[in-house]
Design a protein around this motif. Structure first.
Motif, PDB file in Angstrom:
ATOM      1  N   VAL A  98      11.074  -0.409  -5.898  1.00 40.91           N
ATOM      2  CA  VAL A  98      10.627   1.895  -5.420  1.00 40.91           C
ATOM      3  C   VAL A  98      12.483   1.409  -5.276  1.00 40.91           C
ATOM      4  CG1 VAL A  98      10.324   3.308  -3.803  1.00 40.91           C
ATOM      5  CG2 VAL A  98       8.419   2.118  -5.089  1.00 40.91           C
ATOM      6  N   ALA A  99      12.914   0.271  -3.798  1.00 42.31           N
ATOM      7  CA  ALA A  99      13.986   0.663  -4.067  1.00 42.31           C
ATOM      8  C   ALA A  99      15.304   0.658  -5.047  1.00 42.31           C
ATOM      9  CB  ALA A  99      14.647  -0.401  -2.472  1.00 42.31           C
ATOM     10  N   ALA A 100      15.237  -0.031  -5.773  1.00 40.44           N
ATOM     11  CA  ALA A 100      16.137   0.029  -6.682  1.00 40.44           C
ATOM     12  C   ALA A 100      16.010   1.778  -7.449  1.00 40.44           C
ATOM     13  CB  ALA A 100      15.851  -0.986  -7.736  1.00 40.44           C
ATOM     14  N   LEU A 126      12.667   8.666  -4.644  1.00 39.95           N
ATOM     15  CA  LEU A 126      11.873   8.130  -5.785  1.00 39.95           C
ATOM     16  C   LEU A 126      11.493   8.670  -7.261  1.00 39.95           C
ATOM     17  CD1 LEU A 126      10.001   5.095  -5.875  1.00 39.95           C
ATOM     18  CD2 LEU A 126       8.246   6.639  -4.048  1.00 39.95           C
ATOM     19  N   PRO A 127      12.031   7.884  -7.855  1.00 37.27           N
ATOM     20  CA  PRO A 127      11.230   8.530  -9.167  1.00 37.27           C
ATOM     21  C   PRO A 127       9.376   8.204  -9.817  1.00 37.27           C
ATOM     22  CG  PRO A 127      13.678   7.403 -10.152  1.00 37.27           C
ATOM     23  CD  PRO A 127      13.024   6.585  -8.219  1.00 37.27           C
ATOM     24  N   ILE A 128       9.892   9.671 -10.049  1.00 37.96           N
ATOM     25  CA  ILE A 128       7.901   9.384 -10.331  1.00 37.96           C
ATOM     26  C   ILE A 128       7.479   9.249 -11.429  1.00 37.96           C
ATOM     27  CG2 ILE A 128       5.788  10.741 -11.182  1.00 37.96           C
ATOM     28  CD1 ILE A 128       6.800  11.740  -8.636  1.00 37.96           C
ATOM     29  N   ALA A 129       9.053   7.823 -12.102  1.00 36.23           N
ATOM     30  CA  ALA A 129       8.764   7.040 -12.722  1.00 36.23           C
ATOM     31  C   ALA A 129       8.091   6.399 -12.964  1.00 36.23           C
ATOM     32  CB  ALA A 129       9.733   7.558 -14.285  1.00 36.23           C
ATOM     33  N   LEU A 168      -0.669   8.793   1.456  1.00 33.07           N
ATOM     34  CA  LEU A 168      -0.805   7.911   2.942  1.00 33.07           C
ATOM     35  C   LEU A 168      -1.947   8.094   4.027  1.00 33.07           C
ATOM     36  CD1 LEU A 168       2.638   8.002   3.079  1.00 33.07           C
ATOM     37  CD2 LEU A 168       1.968   6.563   2.367  1.00 33.07           C
ATOM     38  N   TYR A 169      -1.627   9.878   4.252  1.00 32.60           N
ATOM     39  CA  TYR A 169      -2.568  10.041   5.210  1.00 32.60           C
ATOM     40  C   TYR A 169      -4.447   9.515   4.779  1.00 32.60           C
ATOM     41  CZ  TYR A 169       0.230  13.865   5.863  1.00 32.60           C
ATOM     42  OH  TYR A 169       1.294  14.774   5.921  1.00 32.60           O
ATOM     43  N   ALA A 170      -4.997   9.319   3.771  1.00 27.28           N
ATOM     44  CA  ALA A 170      -5.810   8.644   3.448  1.00 27.28           C
ATOM     45  C   ALA A 170      -6.209   7.731   3.693  1.00 27.28           C
ATOM     46  CB  ALA A 170      -6.300   8.060   1.697  1.00 27.28           C
ATOM     47  N   SER A 171      -4.972   6.601   3.746  1.00 22.99           N
ATOM     48  CA  SER A 171      -4.414   5.291   3.729  1.00 22.99           C
ATOM     49  C   SER A 171      -5.040   5.244   5.773  1.00 22.99           C
ATOM     50  CB  SER A 171      -3.013   5.063   2.939  1.00 22.99           C
ATOM     51  OG  SER A 171      -3.578   4.837   1.925  1.00 22.99           O
ATOM     52  N   LEU A 184       0.659  -0.942   0.119  1.00 23.02           N
ATOM     53  CA  LEU A 184      -0.249  -0.024  -0.028  1.00 23.02           C
ATOM     54  C   LEU A 184       0.913   1.311  -0.242  1.00 23.02           C
ATOM     55  CD1 LEU A 184      -2.733   1.191  -0.023  1.00 23.02           C
ATOM     56  CD2 LEU A 184      -2.776   0.097   2.697  1.00 23.02           C
ATOM     57  N   ILE A 185       2.411   1.422   0.617  1.00 22.92           N
ATOM     58  CA  ILE A 185       2.867   2.597   0.226  1.00 22.92           C
ATOM     59  C   ILE A 185       3.001   3.086  -0.927  1.00 22.92           C
ATOM     60  CG2 ILE A 185       4.993   3.837   1.286  1.00 22.92           C
ATOM     61  CD1 ILE A 185       5.441   1.526   3.769  1.00 22.92           C
ATOM     62  N   PRO A 186       4.252   2.378  -1.753  1.00 22.51           N
ATOM     63  CA  PRO A 186       3.678   2.844  -3.117  1.00 22.51           C
ATOM     64  C   PRO A 186       2.683   2.984  -3.908  1.00 22.51           C
ATOM     65  CG  PRO A 186       4.640   0.588  -3.372  1.00 22.51           C
ATOM     66  CD  PRO A 186       4.104   1.012  -1.285  1.00 22.51           C
ATOM     67  N   GLN A 187       1.604   2.400  -4.023  1.00 19.02           N
ATOM     68  CA  GLN A 187       0.141   2.443  -4.170  1.00 19.02           C
ATOM     69  C   GLN A 187      -0.271   4.424  -3.534  1.00 19.02           C
ATOM     70  OE1 GLN A 187      -2.581  -0.437  -4.722  1.00 19.02           O
ATOM     71  NE2 GLN A 187      -2.004  -2.228  -5.972  1.00 19.02           N
TER      72      GLN A 187
END
Length: 600
Positions: free
Chosen positions: A241-243, A380-383, A69-72, A50-53
């Motif tokens: 995300v990490a890579a 973290l890239p937007i891409a 994040l706030y909405a989760s 859920l964090i990246p989503q």
């Protein structure tokens, strides 16, 4: 039995009514250590997903990433207390995020303070609408959107969302809510592609597609059990995300034009009060209603599917209240409209979640991330987030359903294709409106043309079937029409015309029987049509009879004058009617001729 009382205790009426609106009192009193363990494991898996989503869907909605994040957090807790699904995972979803962007974007520029205020108002309005619908027990209204229309809308929305994220994959500018405008702006800016961004976006998307399909079989071939392999595969976005974040830092890709998330506040969800502006509320009322309806339909479909797998059930009316409370909580905690997400809910289910407490534990995990982990997301890239969205929403694009619907129903296929076309060409809101209008129009059209059939008796039985489908016994002097719908103002005129047409085609007719075994109700307009049919039959020298009239329908007829004026009888069964009327015509008994009107 609900509440805290033991199964042998008598539940006071007040506690039963109270626990209806607080399902936590039902499952909470049976909560044990085994459930706690299962819920904690599921929560850990869903939190990672859920964090990246949450970040990605907030940016899809045109909002700062922390709002995802706030909405989760608080919305999930509100649903855990008031919702009836044991495994539904509530939070930001792609379709509602796109609808939020379209609605709030009509009153303010994405990302602006006014835009964020509009998103809060949308959350509050949609939440209040859902709560009111739940209190009034209007859960059945979700059925007004037919499945083909919902499928078409979600497919078209998935295509629009995926297309809209190509700009972040390519590192170029693009805008628009409908597909033609998006494609036009993308093509016009292709010369500005940023190569490092393209590499990150394409690599992340390819990796996520492979993780979705290929990682689990690979892990199982290495000896890992199926369930752990599946759960590891579900956590693939975290690896992407990490890579990609590490790559941005090591190669200083931000300086080379790669857009990153940037600073995310480390904080608890803020207490926010939606702006009180009646003019703005009126402007956003219809979009909020559409968000509420689409969110509810999507959520309750997922919840019912997962509940059925465990032989559980959900209460659609209480689901309205649970989802409404989640959206109200989002409005007062810096979020935006939320609903139950398909992918997260399936992961929650597969991870072994036993109760809604898994959602509450997920909220705690997101809260910890918001407080402690946001500095790690600066690069973290937007891409990568765009790739996450594209991979998620393309699973919503369904090209098999249109083919199946085409084979089954041409009218449903027309509604599905129309919804897809309007959504793609005109945008989300027109697509939703067209879907609602089409669903209602199809319902009214079908209700106005009920199925009716001329029936005869199957040889050596007491069963009556359609003469066009079966070899049956009929009599040229006795005509039986089976009505297969309740009679209302929508189909009353059609029935009248159908009956008179059939009577005209049977010149030797003496007795007409309306078989009412499938008629569950009758209204005043239909009663008037039956009276008109009866008068026409009397004038034509034909006796009108009824058979197999259900109790509630007979009660209604007895409160009218139809039975007194009826030219024939009301038979208990169609078999009795056919036998007696056939014997009557064979004896040569003729119905009385109509009395001519007095001459003046």
């Amino acid at each position: 039995m609900s509440g805290w009382l033991s199964p042998d205790s008598a539940t006071p009426p007040k506690m039963s009514a109270f626990s209806r609106y607080l399902p936590i009192l039902d499952w909470g009193r049976r909560y044990d250590r085994q459930m706690l363990t299962s819920d904690l494991v599921a929560a850990a898996i869903v939190t990672i997903m859920l964090i990246p989503q949450s970040l990605a869907y907030a940016m899809l909605a045109g909002l700062p990433p922390e709002i995802g994040l706030y909405a989760s957090i608080l919305p999930i807790i509100a649903y855990a207390i008031l919702g009836t699904s044991r495994t539904l995972a509530v939070g930001p979803v792609a379709v509602v995020s796109l609808m939020t962007l379209a609605a709030a974007g009509s009153v303010a520029a994405p990302g602006s303070a006014e835009f964020i205020a509009a998103a809060l108002i949308l959350a509050l309005l949609s939440g209040l609408i859902l709560v009111v619908m739940g209190v009034l027990r209007l859960g059945f209204l979700g059925n007004l959107l037919s499945h083909p229309v919902v499928s078409g809308f979600i497919t078209a929305s998935g295509i629009i969302i995926a297309t809209s994220q190509l700009k972040s994959i390519l590192g170029i500018a693009a805008s628009g809510e409908a597909l033609p405008e998006l494609i036009t702006t993308l093509v016009s800016n292709l010369g500005d592609i940023n190569l490092p961004t393209l590499v990150i976006g394409v690599t992340s998307a390819a990796f996520l597609f492979w993780v979705r399909k290929g990682l689990k079989p690979l892990l199982m071939s290495l000896g890992l059990a199926a369930r752990p392999a599946d759960l590891i595969a579900k956590a693939g976005p975290i690896a992407a995300v990490a890579a990609s974040t590490i790559a941005v830092i090591v190669f200083d890709l931000e300086a080379k034009g790669v857009k990153v998330v940037g600073s995310i506040p480390q904080s608890l969800p803020p207490f926010t009060v939606p702006l009180i502006d009646l003019a703005l509320w009126q402007q956003l009322a219809v979009p909020a209603l559409l968000i509420a309806v689409i969110g509810f339909v999507e959520s309750v479909s997922v919840a019912q599917t997962l509940a059925a797998k465990r032989r559980q059930r959900i209460n659609p009316d209480q689901e309205l209240i649970g989802l409404g409370a989640a959206n109200v909580a989002a409005a007062f905690s810096g979020g935006y409209p939320v609903t139950g997400g398909f992918a997260r809910s399936v992961v929650n289910f597969d991870a072994g979640a036993e109760t809604p407490a898994a959602g509450a534990f997920t909220a705690v995990g997101i809260l910890i991330a918001a407080l402690l982990l946001t500095p790690l997301l600066y690069a973290l890239p937007i891409a990568t987030l765009a790739a996450t969205i594209i991979v998620a929403v393309l699973s919503l694009v369904d090209f098999k359903t249109p083919l199946a619907v085409w084979r089954f129903s041409k009218s449903d296929f027309a509604a599905l294709i129309t919804t897809i076309a309007v959504t793609l060409l005109a945008g989300v809101e027109p697509g939703v409106v067209s879907g609602v209008v089409l669903s209602l129009a199809l319902y009214l059209w079908r209700a106005s043309r009920p199925h009716a059939a001329i029936v005869g008796r199957v040889p050596d039985t007491q069963h009556f079937r359609n003469v066009r489908r079966h070899s049956v016994i009929t009599n040229p002097h006795v005509l039986t029409i089976r009505i297969d719908e309740s009679l209302t103002y929508l189909n009353a005129r059609w029935l009248e015309e159908f009956v008179l047409e059939q009577v005209a085609e049977h010149p030797d007719l003496q007795h007409l029987v309306l078989m009412c075994s499938a008629v569950n109700g009758i209204d005043a307009s239909a009663l008037e049509s039956l009276e008109a049919i009866n008068h026409r039959m009397v004038d034509a020298g034909v006796q009108l009879h009824l058979s197999e009239v259900k109790g509630p329908v007979m009660d209604a007829l007895q409160r009218s004058h139809l039975l007194e004026a009826l030219g024939g009888r009301v038979f208990l069964s169609q078999h009795q009617a056919f036998d007696e009327l056939t014997a009557k015509v064979n004896r040569g008994d003729q119905p009385p001729l109509p009395v001519p009107p007095p001459s003046h």
